[in-house]
Enzyme design. Structure first.
Site, PDB file in Angstrom:
ATOM      1  N   LYS A  11      45.638  43.351  49.647  1.00 25.71           N
ATOM      2  CA  LYS A  11      44.757  44.158  50.497  1.00 25.71           C
ATOM      3  C   LYS A  11      45.189  44.114  51.972  1.00 25.71           C
ATOM      4  O   LYS A  11      45.984  43.254  52.373  1.00 25.71           O
ATOM      5  CB  LYS A  11      43.319  43.655  50.343  1.00 25.71           C
ATOM      6  CG  LYS A  11      42.751  43.860  48.939  1.00 25.71           C
ATOM      7  CD  LYS A  11      41.269  43.536  48.928  1.00 25.71           C
ATOM      8  CE  LYS A  11      40.660  43.768  47.553  1.00 25.71           C
ATOM      9  NZ  LYS A  11      39.194  43.628  47.573  1.00 25.71           N
ATOM     10  N   TYR A  51      37.788  53.243  44.206  1.00 24.50           N
ATOM     11  CA  TYR A  51      36.601  52.406  43.986  1.00 24.50           C
ATOM     12  C   TYR A  51      35.381  53.238  43.574  1.00 24.50           C
ATOM     13  O   TYR A  51      34.241  52.792  43.796  1.00 24.50           O
ATOM     14  CB  TYR A  51      36.289  51.605  45.248  1.00 24.50           C
ATOM     15  CG  TYR A  51      37.154  50.359  45.415  1.00 24.50           C
ATOM     16  CD1 TYR A  51      37.039  49.280  44.534  1.00 24.50           C
ATOM     17  CD2 TYR A  51      38.066  50.248  46.463  1.00 24.50           C
ATOM     18  CE1 TYR A  51      37.809  48.141  44.681  1.00 24.50           C
ATOM     19  CE2 TYR A  51      38.844  49.093  46.625  1.00 24.50           C
ATOM     20  CZ  TYR A  51      38.704  48.053  45.725  1.00 24.50           C
ATOM     21  OH  TYR A  51      39.459  46.907  45.868  1.00 24.50           O
ATOM     22  N   PHE A  59      27.784  47.987  49.575  1.00 26.82           N
ATOM     23  CA  PHE A  59      29.008  47.636  50.302  1.00 26.82           C
ATOM     24  C   PHE A  59      30.097  48.710  50.191  1.00 26.82           C
ATOM     25  O   PHE A  59      31.216  48.519  50.667  1.00 26.82           O
ATOM     26  CB  PHE A  59      29.551  46.289  49.805  1.00 26.82           C
ATOM     27  CG  PHE A  59      29.805  46.231  48.314  1.00 26.82           C
ATOM     28  CD1 PHE A  59      30.982  46.706  47.764  1.00 26.82           C
ATOM     29  CD2 PHE A  59      28.854  45.695  47.458  1.00 26.82           C
ATOM     30  CE1 PHE A  59      31.222  46.647  46.405  1.00 26.82           C
ATOM     31  CE2 PHE A  59      29.076  45.630  46.087  1.00 26.82           C
ATOM     32  CZ  PHE A  59      30.270  46.116  45.564  1.00 26.82           C
ATOM     33  N   ARG A  87      43.246  37.293  37.172  1.00 30.20           N
ATOM     34  CA  ARG A  87      41.920  36.978  37.731  1.00 30.20           C
ATOM     35  C   ARG A  87      41.779  35.472  37.983  1.00 30.20           C
ATOM     36  O   ARG A  87      41.145  35.057  38.949  1.00 30.20           O
ATOM     37  CB  ARG A  87      40.824  37.526  36.818  1.00 30.20           C
ATOM     38  CG  ARG A  87      40.830  39.068  36.818  1.00 30.20           C
ATOM     39  CD  ARG A  87      39.797  39.656  35.899  1.00 30.20           C
ATOM     40  NE  ARG A  87      38.447  39.478  36.403  1.00 30.20           N
ATOM     41  CZ  ARG A  87      37.930  40.174  37.410  1.00 30.20           C
ATOM     42  NH1 ARG A  87      38.645  41.068  38.053  1.00 30.20           N
ATOM     43  NH2 ARG A  87      36.689  39.969  37.797  1.00 30.20           N
ATOM     44  N   THR A  93      35.596  36.456  43.416  1.00 26.40           N
ATOM     45  CA  THR A  93      35.568  37.542  44.412  1.00 26.40           C
ATOM     46  C   THR A  93      35.204  37.003  45.792  1.00 26.40           C
ATOM     47  O   THR A  93      35.794  37.392  46.798  1.00 26.40           O
ATOM     48  CB  THR A  93      34.528  38.605  43.980  1.00 26.40           C
ATOM     49  OG1 THR A  93      34.861  39.025  42.658  1.00 26.40           O
ATOM     50  CG2 THR A  93      34.536  39.796  44.914  1.00 26.40           C
ATOM     51  N   ARG A 104      42.460  33.626  46.626  1.00 27.90           N
ATOM     52  CA  ARG A 104      41.349  33.920  47.539  1.00 27.90           C
ATOM     53  C   ARG A 104      40.903  32.667  48.291  1.00 27.90           C
ATOM     54  O   ARG A 104      40.518  32.760  49.455  1.00 27.90           O
ATOM     55  CB  ARG A 104      40.208  34.581  46.773  1.00 27.90           C
ATOM     56  CG  ARG A 104      40.532  36.053  46.458  1.00 27.90           C
ATOM     57  CD  ARG A 104      39.579  36.627  45.476  1.00 27.90           C
ATOM     58  NE  ARG A 104      39.724  38.065  45.311  1.00 27.90           N
ATOM     59  CZ  ARG A 104      39.305  38.727  44.237  1.00 27.90           C
ATOM     60  NH1 ARG A 104      38.726  38.079  43.246  1.00 27.90           N
ATOM     61  NH2 ARG A 104      39.458  40.027  44.153  1.00 27.90           N
ATOM     62  N   ASN A 114      39.042  40.072  50.983  1.00 25.59           N
ATOM     63  CA  ASN A 114      39.344  38.980  50.040  1.00 25.59           C
ATOM     64  C   ASN A 114      40.764  39.015  49.479  1.00 25.59           C
ATOM     65  O   ASN A 114      41.012  38.561  48.379  1.00 25.59           O
ATOM     66  CB  ASN A 114      38.283  38.921  48.926  1.00 25.59           C
ATOM     67  CG  ASN A 114      38.243  40.158  48.073  1.00 25.59           C
ATOM     68  OD1 ASN A 114      38.919  41.142  48.383  1.00 25.59           O
ATOM     69  ND2 ASN A 114      37.487  40.128  47.003  1.00 25.59           N
ATOM     70  N   HIS A 117      43.109  42.350  44.938  1.00 24.70           N
ATOM     71  CA  HIS A 117      42.281  42.986  43.907  1.00 24.70           C
ATOM     72  C   HIS A 117      43.016  42.876  42.581  1.00 24.70           C
ATOM     73  O   HIS A 117      44.250  42.949  42.554  1.00 24.70           O
ATOM     74  CB  HIS A 117      42.042  44.470  44.230  1.00 24.70           C
ATOM     75  CG  HIS A 117      41.505  45.238  43.059  1.00 24.70           C
ATOM     76  ND1 HIS A 117      40.165  45.257  42.745  1.00 24.70           N
ATOM     77  CD2 HIS A 117      42.129  45.959  42.090  1.00 24.70           C
ATOM     78  CE1 HIS A 117      39.983  45.978  41.645  1.00 24.70           C
ATOM     79  NE2 HIS A 117      41.166  46.411  41.232  1.00 24.70           N
ATOM     80  N   GLU A 128      43.282  52.180  36.569  1.00 22.61           N
ATOM     81  CA  GLU A 128      43.743  51.792  37.913  1.00 22.61           C
ATOM     82  C   GLU A 128      45.260  51.923  38.043  1.00 22.61           C
ATOM     83  O   GLU A 128      45.759  52.346  39.087  1.00 22.61           O
ATOM     84  CB  GLU A 128      43.289  50.359  38.218  1.00 22.61           C
ATOM     85  CG  GLU A 128      41.779  50.260  38.389  1.00 22.61           C
ATOM     86  CD  GLU A 128      41.298  48.876  38.777  1.00 22.61           C
ATOM     87  OE1 GLU A 128      40.092  48.723  39.003  1.00 22.61           O
ATOM     88  OE2 GLU A 128      42.134  47.947  38.855  1.00 22.61           O
TER      89      GLU A 128
HETATM   90  P1  CMP Z   1      37.583  43.788  44.403  1.00 21.74           P
HETATM   91  O1  CMP Z   1      38.052  42.876  43.362  1.00 21.74           O
HETATM   92  O2  CMP Z   1      38.589  44.618  45.115  1.00 21.74           O
HETATM   93  O3  CMP Z   1      36.494  44.774  43.758  1.00 21.74           O
HETATM   94  C1  CMP Z   1      35.473  45.370  44.503  1.00 21.74           C
HETATM   95  C2  CMP Z   1      35.378  44.793  45.878  1.00 21.74           C
HETATM   96  O4  CMP Z   1      34.152  45.009  46.531  1.00 21.74           O
HETATM   97  C3  CMP Z   1      35.498  43.295  45.809  1.00 21.74           C
HETATM   98  O5  CMP Z   1      36.802  42.937  45.494  1.00 21.74           O
HETATM   99  C4  CMP Z   1      35.017  42.873  47.176  1.00 21.74           C
HETATM  100  O6  CMP Z   1      36.044  42.865  48.125  1.00 21.74           O
HETATM  101  C5  CMP Z   1      34.050  43.987  47.492  1.00 21.74           C
HETATM  102  N1  CMP Z   1      32.691  43.475  47.458  1.00 21.74           N
HETATM  103  C6  CMP Z   1      32.008  43.017  46.427  1.00 21.74           C
HETATM  104  N2  CMP Z   1      30.790  42.606  46.790  1.00 21.74           N
HETATM  105  C7  CMP Z   1      30.718  42.812  48.112  1.00 21.74           C
HETATM  106  C8  CMP Z   1      29.732  42.580  49.073  1.00 21.74           C
HETATM  107  N3  CMP Z   1      28.548  42.046  48.734  1.00 21.74           N
HETATM  108  N4  CMP Z   1      30.002  42.905  50.350  1.00 21.74           N
HETATM  109  C9  CMP Z   1      31.199  43.455  50.683  1.00 21.74           C
HETATM  110  N5  CMP Z   1      32.186  43.702  49.797  1.00 21.74           N
HETATM  111  C10 CMP Z   1      31.944  43.364  48.521  1.00 21.74           C
END
Ligand code: CMP
Length: 139
Positions: A11, A51, A59, A87, A93, A104, A114, A117, A128
């Site tokens: 990212k 997304y 979010f 994962r 996450t 992470r 984070n 992905h 994807e």
């Molecule tokens: P990712 O694995 O890319 O999939 C969806 C993304 O949404 C996740 O990682 C986070 O970066 C983001 N995400 C999930 N929950 C939240 C949250 N509460 N606030 C901000 N971003 C979020």
């Protein structure tokens, strides 16, 4: 065990911190292979498309603005149980809940920024991967 393919994204926070090499090396050290890899800078629309499953979540705006804020490296990883393995290597996450040694835990600043992905299931992996790569890109 099944040989799978999964989508991985380094990212914008991680490309900004110059962490692409460390992250890619970690996947290779863990036995995953890079089938395809490209550096991209998504528009807001492209991030919203990727997304789309999260549209309506509180979010969503923050997430898509962040994902279009700078370049990403998108890649396809291949290996035994690649979806779950990726994962596990990424960790939870929310980096505050991620296990020691995970990407992470090591590199992410917050749940929004984070570092990486990864696809969460075979169906999402297929969708994807197809979002960024054609069949002829995968080697
Ligand atoms: P990712 O694995 O890319 O999939 C969806 C993304 O949404 C996740 O990682 C986070 O970066 C983001 N995400 C999930 N929950 C939240 C949250 N509460 N606030 C901000 N971003 C979020």
């Amino acid at each position: 065990m099944a040989i799978e393919r999964t989508l991985s994204i380094v990212k914008p926070d991680a490309t900004r911190k110059n962490l692409v090499g460390k992250i890619v090396a970690r996947f290779e050290e863990e036995g995953l292979r890079i089938c395809a890899m490209r550096k991209i800078h998504m528009s807001l629309r492209e991030a919203e498309g990727f997304y789309a499953v999260h549209k309506g979540r509180p979010f969503f705006g923050e997430l898509t603005a962040f994902m279009s804020s700078g370049p990403c490296v998108v890649m396809v990883l291949e290996g035994e149980n690649a979806i779950l393995r990726n994962r596990e290597i990424m960790g939870a996450t929310n980096p505050a809940q991620a296990a020691e040694g995970t990407l992470r835990k090591l590199y992410a600043a917050s749940i929004g920024e984070n570092a990486v992905h990864g696809s969460d299931a075979p169906e999402t992996a297929a969708t994807e991967i197809a979002y960024f790569f054609s069949a002829l890109d995968l080697h």
